[in-house]
Each structure stands twice: as structure tokens, then as C-alpha cells.
Design a protein around this motif. Structure first.
Motif, PDB file in Angstrom:
ATOM      1  N   UNK A  14      75.348 -19.714  32.407  1.00  0.00           N
ATOM      2  CA  UNK A  14      76.600 -19.135  31.904  1.00  0.00           C
ATOM      3  C   UNK A  14      77.412 -20.165  31.136  1.00  0.00           C
ATOM      4  N   UNK A  15      77.455 -21.363  31.638  1.00  0.00           N
ATOM      5  CA  UNK A  15      78.222 -22.419  30.975  1.00  0.00           C
ATOM      6  C   UNK A  15      77.622 -22.729  29.603  1.00  0.00           C
ATOM      7  N   UNK A  16      76.308 -22.829  29.525  1.00  0.00           N
ATOM      8  CA  UNK A  16      75.659 -23.094  28.242  1.00  0.00           C
ATOM      9  C   UNK A  16      75.854 -21.948  27.259  1.00  0.00           C
ATOM     10  N   UNK A  17      75.752 -20.718  27.728  1.00  0.00           N
ATOM     11  CA  UNK A  17      75.956 -19.555  26.852  1.00  0.00           C
ATOM     12  C   UNK A  17      77.391 -19.524  26.323  1.00  0.00           C
ATOM     13  N   UNK A  18      78.354 -19.820  27.172  1.00  0.00           N
ATOM     14  CA  UNK A  18      79.752 -19.846  26.753  1.00  0.00           C
ATOM     15  C   UNK A  18      79.989 -20.966  25.743  1.00  0.00           C
ATOM     16  N   UNK A  19      79.366 -22.112  25.958  1.00  0.00           N
ATOM     17  CA  UNK A  19      79.498 -23.229  25.035  1.00  0.00           C
ATOM     18  C   UNK A  19      78.923 -22.886  23.659  1.00  0.00           C
ATOM     19  N   UNK A  20      77.777 -22.227  23.632  1.00  0.00           N
ATOM     20  CA  UNK A  20      77.185 -21.801  22.360  1.00  0.00           C
ATOM     21  C   UNK A  20      78.093 -20.800  21.655  1.00  0.00           C
ATOM     22  N   UNK A  21      78.681 -19.891  22.403  1.00  0.00           N
ATOM     23  CA  UNK A  21      79.612 -18.914  21.825  1.00  0.00           C
ATOM     24  C   UNK A  21      80.812 -19.609  21.193  1.00  0.00           C
ATOM     25  N   UNK A  22      81.409 -20.531  21.906  1.00  0.00           N
ATOM     26  CA  UNK A  22      82.585 -21.241  21.392  1.00  0.00           C
ATOM     27  C   UNK A  22      82.227 -22.061  20.157  1.00  0.00           C
ATOM     28  N   UNK A  23      81.084 -22.742  20.191  1.00  0.00           N
ATOM     29  CA  UNK A  23      80.670 -23.541  19.033  1.00  0.00           C
ATOM     30  C   UNK A  23      80.398 -22.664  17.813  1.00  0.00           C
ATOM     31  N   UNK A  24      79.853 -21.482  18.019  1.00  0.00           N
ATOM     32  CA  UNK A  24      79.610 -20.551  16.921  1.00  0.00           C
ATOM     33  C   UNK A  24      80.922 -20.083  16.294  1.00  0.00           C
TER      34      UNK A  24
END
Length: 61
Positions: A14-24
Motif C-alpha cells: 500500500x505504501x509503495x502504491x501510494x508513493x507511485x500515485x503521488x509521484x505520478x
């Protein structure tokens, strides 16, 4: 119940998915002005764009 969930599921996903979302989102905001005025929004099975729209509408998606 949470013990069973944590045994098979790592919250790091979940943390990695959220980080990818924010970076996008950050990348999109910084490069928004580089987009052309008209961008493709839908592609057919051959990979050719068959629906076009204004770049402002890409913010909705």
C-alpha cells in the motif's frame, strides 16, 4: 483477524502504491504545460487514437 491478514499481506504494498500515485501526480503537474492542446484519450485495438480532447480534460482522469 488482523494477525491472519498481516500474515499474508504486507502493508508495504500500500505504501509503495501510494508513493507511485503521488509521484505520478507531481510529475503530471510539473509537465502539464508541455502537453499539446489536443491529446488522445482513447485508443482502438490497433493502438491508434480514436478519441481526442483538450489537455484540461486529462486532469479529470
Amino acid at each position: 483477524m488482523w494477525d491472519k491478514i498481516n500474515k499474508y499481506y504486507n502493508p508495504l504494498i500500500d505504501i509503495l502504491a501510494f508513493l507511485v500515485l503521488i509521484l505520478t501526480v507531481i510529475y503530471s503537474v510539473f509537465h502539464y504545460r508541455e502537453l499539446p492542446n489536443e491529446v488522445p484519450h482513447h485508443f482502438n485495438l490497433a493502438g491508434e487514437p480514436d478519441a481526442w480532447g483538450k489537455r484540461e480534460s486529462s486532469l479529470v482522469y
